[in-house]
Design a protein around this motif. Structure first.
Motif, mmCIF file in Angstrom:
data_model
loop_
_atom_site.group_PDB
_atom_site.id
_atom_site.type_symbol
_atom_site.label_atom_id
_atom_site.label_comp_id
_atom_site.label_asym_id
_atom_site.label_seq_id
_atom_site.Cartn_x
_atom_site.Cartn_y
_atom_site.Cartn_z
ATOM 1 N N PRO B 62 0.818 -1.216 0.000
ATOM 2 C CA PRO B 62 0.000 0.000 0.000
ATOM 3 C C PRO B 62 0.858 1.276 0.000
ATOM 4 O O PRO B 62 0.447 2.284 -0.582
ATOM 5 C CB PRO B 62 -0.792 -0.118 1.299
ATOM 6 N N GLU B 63 2.042 1.227 0.589
ATOM 7 C CA GLU B 63 2.868 2.442 0.596
ATOM 8 C C GLU B 63 3.417 2.768 -0.793
ATOM 9 O O GLU B 63 3.513 3.929 -1.170
ATOM 10 C CB GLU B 63 4.012 2.313 1.599
ATOM 11 N N ASN B 64 3.771 1.716 -1.534
ATOM 12 C CA ASN B 64 4.221 1.937 -2.906
ATOM 13 C C ASN B 64 3.061 2.517 -3.723
ATOM 14 O O ASN B 64 3.229 3.428 -4.537
ATOM 15 C CB ASN B 64 4.717 0.617 -3.504
ATOM 16 N N LEU B 91 -3.639 12.366 10.149
ATOM 17 C CA LEU B 91 -3.223 10.991 9.871
ATOM 18 C C LEU B 91 -2.326 10.956 8.633
ATOM 19 O O LEU B 91 -2.540 11.701 7.683
ATOM 20 C CB LEU B 91 -4.491 10.145 9.648
ATOM 21 N N CYS B 92 -1.346 10.085 8.655
ATOM 22 C CA CYS B 92 -0.417 9.897 7.527
ATOM 23 C C CYS B 92 -1.181 9.835 6.188
ATOM 24 O O CYS B 92 -2.178 9.121 6.074
ATOM 25 C CB CYS B 92 0.371 8.619 7.755
ATOM 26 N N SER B 93 -0.705 10.563 5.190
ATOM 27 C CA SER B 93 -1.448 10.643 3.931
ATOM 28 C C SER B 93 -1.401 9.336 3.135
ATOM 29 O O SER B 93 -2.272 9.103 2.300
ATOM 30 C CB SER B 93 -0.961 11.821 3.082
ATOM 31 N N TYR B 94 -0.409 8.482 3.375
ATOM 32 C CA TYR B 94 -0.437 7.148 2.757
ATOM 33 C C TYR B 94 -1.638 6.379 3.303
ATOM 34 O O TYR B 94 -2.360 5.725 2.558
ATOM 35 C CB TYR B 94 0.830 6.351 3.109
ATOM 36 N N ALA B 95 -1.823 6.457 4.608
ATOM 37 C CA ALA B 95 -2.927 5.741 5.236
ATOM 38 C C ALA B 95 -4.252 6.301 4.739
ATOM 39 O O ALA B 95 -5.157 5.554 4.344
ATOM 40 C CB ALA B 95 -2.828 5.850 6.754
ATOM 41 N N ASN B 123 8.106 -1.600 12.527
ATOM 42 C CA ASN B 123 9.462 -1.033 12.579
ATOM 43 C C ASN B 123 9.531 0.341 11.905
ATOM 44 O O ASN B 123 10.503 1.061 12.078
ATOM 45 C CB ASN B 123 10.483 -1.998 11.952
ATOM 46 N N ILE B 124 8.510 0.709 11.139
ATOM 47 C CA ILE B 124 8.529 2.038 10.523
ATOM 48 C C ILE B 124 7.727 3.064 11.317
ATOM 49 O O ILE B 124 8.095 4.220 11.394
ATOM 50 C CB ILE B 124 8.056 2.007 9.052
ATOM 51 N N CYS B 125 6.611 2.650 11.889
ATOM 52 C CA CYS B 125 5.805 3.596 12.665
ATOM 53 C C CYS B 125 4.659 2.889 13.368
ATOM 54 O O CYS B 125 4.408 1.709 13.122
ATOM 55 C CB CYS B 125 5.222 4.679 11.756
ATOM 56 N N GLY B 126 3.945 3.617 14.192
ATOM 57 C CA GLY B 126 2.800 3.062 14.891
ATOM 58 C C GLY B 126 1.513 3.217 14.096
ATOM 59 O O GLY B 126 0.524 2.527 14.338
ATOM 60 N N THR B 127 1.553 4.132 13.122
ATOM 61 C CA THR B 127 0.361 4.378 12.304
ATOM 62 C C THR B 127 -0.112 3.108 11.618
ATOM 63 O O THR B 127 -1.306 2.846 11.527
ATOM 64 C CB THR B 127 0.682 5.435 11.221
ATOM 65 N N VAL B 128 0.857 2.320 11.116
ATOM 66 C CA VAL B 128 0.503 1.143 10.325
ATOM 67 C C VAL B 128 -0.362 0.150 11.109
ATOM 68 O O VAL B 128 -1.158 -0.576 10.519
ATOM 69 C CB VAL B 128 1.765 0.432 9.752
ATOM 70 N N TYR B 323 16.619 2.017 9.851
ATOM 71 C CA TYR B 323 16.842 3.440 10.150
ATOM 72 C C TYR B 323 15.773 4.047 11.049
ATOM 73 O O TYR B 323 16.068 4.629 12.091
ATOM 74 C CB TYR B 323 16.941 4.210 8.833
ATOM 75 N N LEU B 324 14.491 3.880 10.667
ATOM 76 C CA LEU B 324 13.421 4.561 11.409
ATOM 77 C C LEU B 324 13.176 3.980 12.788
ATOM 78 O O LEU B 324 12.512 4.589 13.618
ATOM 79 C CB LEU B 324 12.102 4.514 10.619
ATOM 80 N N ASN B 325 13.696 2.782 13.040
ATOM 81 C CA ASN B 325 13.437 2.161 14.336
ATOM 82 C C ASN B 325 14.602 2.377 15.301
ATOM 83 O O ASN B 325 14.681 1.755 16.351
ATOM 84 C CB ASN B 325 13.164 0.661 14.139
ATOM 85 N N SER B 354 3.165 14.195 7.314
ATOM 86 C CA SER B 354 2.588 12.867 7.482
ATOM 87 C C SER B 354 3.403 11.958 8.375
ATOM 88 O O SER B 354 2.879 11.291 9.240
ATOM 89 C CB SER B 354 2.464 12.178 6.120
ATOM 90 N N CYS B 355 4.704 11.916 8.127
ATOM 91 C CA CYS B 355 5.507 10.862 8.728
ATOM 92 C C CYS B 355 6.156 11.329 10.021
ATOM 93 O O CYS B 355 7.222 11.939 10.017
ATOM 94 C CB CYS B 355 6.554 10.362 7.743
ATOM 95 N N LYS B 356 5.481 11.032 11.126
ATOM 96 C CA LYS B 356 5.970 11.507 12.420
ATOM 97 C C LYS B 356 7.292 10.869 12.827
ATOM 98 O O LYS B 356 8.191 11.570 13.276
ATOM 99 C CB LYS B 356 4.914 11.310 13.507
ATOM 100 N N PRO B 357 7.450 9.528 12.723
ATOM 101 C CA PRO B 357 8.724 8.953 13.174
ATOM 102 C C PRO B 357 9.912 9.489 12.385
ATOM 103 O O PRO B 357 11.015 9.585 12.912
ATOM 104 C CB PRO B 357 8.550 7.450 12.935
ATOM 105 N N ASP B 383 4.511 17.608 2.642
ATOM 106 C CA ASP B 383 3.902 16.313 2.916
ATOM 107 C C ASP B 383 4.146 15.474 1.674
ATOM 108 O O ASP B 383 4.147 15.992 0.566
ATOM 109 C CB ASP B 383 2.397 16.476 3.171
ATOM 110 N N MET B 384 4.341 14.187 1.842
ATOM 111 C CA MET B 384 4.726 13.376 0.686
ATOM 112 C C MET B 384 3.596 13.185 -0.329
ATOM 113 O O MET B 384 3.852 13.003 -1.501
ATOM 114 C CB MET B 384 5.246 12.017 1.150
ATOM 115 N N VAL B 385 2.339 13.224 0.119
ATOM 116 C CA VAL B 385 1.212 12.945 -0.786
ATOM 117 C C VAL B 385 0.174 14.072 -0.812
ATOM 118 O O VAL B 385 -0.427 14.340 -1.836
ATOM 119 C CB VAL B 385 0.531 11.610 -0.387
#
Ligand code: SF4
Lengths: 257, 410
Positions: B62-64, B91-95, B123-128, B323-325, B354-357, B383-385
């Motif tokens: 879904p992120e791709n 909320l993260c714009s990917y989500a 490992n990337i964030c809590g949003t997922v 990296y993000l973790n 979007s990406c807090k971490p 923001d990325m999206v």
């Protein structure tokens, strides 16, 4: 040789001329709808005022948000660099600049040579800018230029809690309805704006001596609120609004043509 | 200039065509999975994909998809739609884009193929976590969560045992969902290819240490898709080998990504997908090349923890220590290493709404970088999206000022 700097801001257009490293004159007009004509107008006005001919100008640098629409300029530079150069030109001791203009505010850190070391600008939001004060002045039915003087007599500034300009405006309107003193409301408005702008200075750990530039520097109440907020003394020159244009003229004089 | 056009053609990377073909084939495969009796798993970008490949399950990201939505400028509409459904604009714009896309089968490819299961690794964030829970309810499919504690300083023995145990659970989950057993030999083979692919990706990225750089971070943002989606396959390995050859040819021939590269920059955080063209031109006009970025290198940053001969054990560590973790100090160390390796003149940080971490520790990293290297750092809010969090004229002035500072330093 004579050099010109033109600064097209969102509300006012400024021009400055320097000859042999000395300031010859400055001019400020409202930008209006068209930044292109504003550039031409302010430049012609300044030439007329100083009785200098167009052909005698060696180089022109444009700055401000409309910098790329000044088609007769030799070069465009951002206002960040120009404010640095301008402040250093007027007072080489300056290490920090707080610039509050119509649509943005920024903090700029300089090194001993007047070169910009770091800067921070406001987010995509009008809170803490000249536009914010303008909206509030209108809500209070006070002339923009009188905000400063009126606020100085306040002893208990009101507390504005909204960051958003639109919400802050309705807060102010309910304060007026609640018959809070005008000077207190205005002082509160200055404190709220100072909190936003002060944050930029802290973000980049701005060092003194600090000078304030931009149109809002003429507002004594705002300068005082910032001084209180940051716990420092803030200098204000004679030409805070023209500082960017002066810097642009100095940069023009450094251009190797 | 009359030779602009041939010049432009020369600068284009030829492998891009092949890459598009591979990605199209991959999506076609996923779209027709049901007819071919194949299962589909949606998985987070940092999730352990290798067991899926080994079990012939098609991974879908879904992120791709979010990146594609952003790049095709469909982000705003989909984000607004999610907000109308009641999701917060914070909320993260990917989500947001993915959740609303699943409702209306919108977006550039008419929605993703429906999942048979969901694999979520935090490992990337809590949003997922919540995002995948929402989708599990929507599609009524099982969800597996791999919980990887943040490595603030070290990877402790407790973390190691905790994560390793979940890898076993993960395999059981996949075996239950497919009704098949994982073939250990197949797993070894996929582990081998995954490591090989990551090493090759690393090699692609380091070709930009050459001056002038044969490619830019904007190219890396594009070529990244394979190491994310097809990690562990021969296709990815073959493609990156081909890409490396082309990069080496470009270096030999002196072909650079930015025609007159004079300044070299490092980028932090996700790309601003809907402004890639503008940003790339903007920097190029200043003769500046974004030669590297912390984002695309995240897919090869834990190679050192992978043991080919003991893939499943080492995988637990590799996926936990991405990296993000990591803690902010570790992230800053990695940034400093990259500044040295790529010999850059400035650091551009995308403060991503979007990406807090990714964005949370940026102020500290900025200060560490300034103190330790003295190079100028630019913070760019976007923001990325979701383009509503980006102001073109402000970004324009900031980039100009940043480049003026770099030029002043000479
Ligand atoms: S918050 Fe960041 S890491 Fe998490 S899904 Fe969004 S972009 Fe990815």
């Amino acid at each position: 040789m004579i050099f010109a700097g033109i600064d097209i801001g969102s509300i006012t257009a400024k021009a400055a001329l320097i000859r042999d490293n000395k300031l010859v004159g400055t001019c400020v007009i409202p930008t209006g709808y068209n930044p292109v004509t504003a550039g031409q107008k302010v430049f012609s006005a300044l030439l007329a005022q100083t009785q200098i001919r167009r052909e005698d100008i060696t180089a022109i640098v444009a700055t401000g948000y409309g910098r790329n629409s000044v088609d007769f300029a030799d070069k465009a530079m951002t206002e960040i660099i120009c404010h640095g150069v301008g402040a250093h030109f007027l007072n080489p001791k300056i290490r920090g600049i707080i610039d509050v203009g119509g649509q943005d505010s920024k903090a700029i850190a300089l090194d001993a040579n007047g070169q910009v070391e770091n800067f921070a600008m406001n987010d995509k939001c009008a809170a803490g800018t000249g536009r914010f004060l303008e909206v509030m002045a209108k809500a209070l039915d006070v002339e923009l230029d009188d905000l400063g003087t009126i606020s100085l007599s306040s002893s208990a500034p009101s507390k504005i809690s909204s960051i958003c300009t639109v919400f802050a405006e309705s807060e102010v309107i309910s304060m007026i309805a609640g018959q809070q003193k005008r000077e207190d409301i205005i002082a509160g408005i200055h404190e709220s704006a100072a909190a936003r702008v002060g944050g930029l200075a802290t973000k980049i750990k701005l060092k003194g001596p600090v000078i304030m530039t931009g149109g809002v520097a003429k507002n004594r109440g705002m300068v005082k609120a910032l001084e209180n907020r940051l716990g420092i003394t803030i200098l204000v020159g004679d030409l805070p609004q023209e500082n960017g244009a002066i810097g642009a003229a100095v940069l023009a004089s450094r251009m190797t043509l | 200039m009359t030779d602009t056009e041939p010049q432009k053609d020369k600068q284009k990377i030829k492998a891009a065509k092949r890459m598009r073909e591979i990605m199209t084939a991959y999506y076609m495969d996923a779209m027709t999975a049901r007819e071919n009796n194949k299962k589909i798993a949606w998985i987070t970008s940092g999730g352990p994909v290798e067991p899926l490949i080994a079990m012939d399950i098609i991974p879908v990201y879904p992120e791709n998809h979010g990146a594609m939505i952003g790049a095709s400028k469909m982000g705003e509409d989909l984000c607004v739609k999610a907000e109308e459904m009641g999701y917060s604009s914070d909320l993260c714009s990917y989500a947001r884009a993915d959740i609303s896309c699943a409702q209306i089968n919108g977006g550039p490819i008419g929605g993703l193929p429906k999942p048979d299961m969901l694999i979520c690794c935090n490992n990337i964030c809590g949003t997922v976590l919540k995002w995948y829970e929402v989708q599990a309810r929507h599609f009524k499919v099982p969800l597996f969560i791999l919980d990887t504690p943040v490595c603030h300083t070290e990877y402790s023995p407790e973390i190691a045992t905790y994560v390793r145990r979940q890898i076993d659970d993960y395999i059981v989950f996949l075996e239950t969902a497919t009704g098949r057993k994982l073939d250990p030999d197949q797993m070894v083979q996929v582990g081998h290819l995954a490591l090989k692919g990551q090493k090759l990706w690393q090699k692609v990225l380091t070709t930009t240490t050459h001056k002038p750089s044969p490619m830019s971070a904007f190219d890396a943002f594009f070529f990244l898709a394979l190491i994310v989606t097809l990690r562990g396959t021969q296709t990815a390995v073959d493609f990156y080998e081909e890409l490396i050859l082309e990069m080496e040819e470009r270096v030999q021939a002196g072909i650079s990504s930015v025609p007159h590269e004079k300044y070299r920059l490092l980028w932090d955080n996700l790309p601003v997908w809907y402004q890639l063209k503008w940003l790339s031109k903007k920097f190029s006009d200043h003769n500046a090349c974004l030669v590297a970025d912390t984002y695309t290198s995240a897919w090869c940053s834990s190679i050192k923890y992978i043991d080919e001969n003991n893939f499943l054990d080492s995988m637990a560590e590799a996926y936990t220590r991405i990296y993000l973790n990591n803690g902010v100090d570790k992230m800053a160390d990695q940034v400093l290493d990259m500044i040295r390796l790529y010999d850059v003149d400035g650091f551009v940080m995308h403060s991503n709404r979007s990406c807090k971490p990714y964005s949370f520790g940026q102020m500290d990293i900025m200060n560490i970088v300034r103190e330790k290297t003295g190079i100028p750092v630019l913070m760019l809010e976007a923001d990325m999206v979701d383009p509503r969090s980006f102001s073109l004229s402000q970004a324009d002035t900031r980039i100009d000022a940043f480049m003026e500072i770099i030029k002043q330093k000479g």
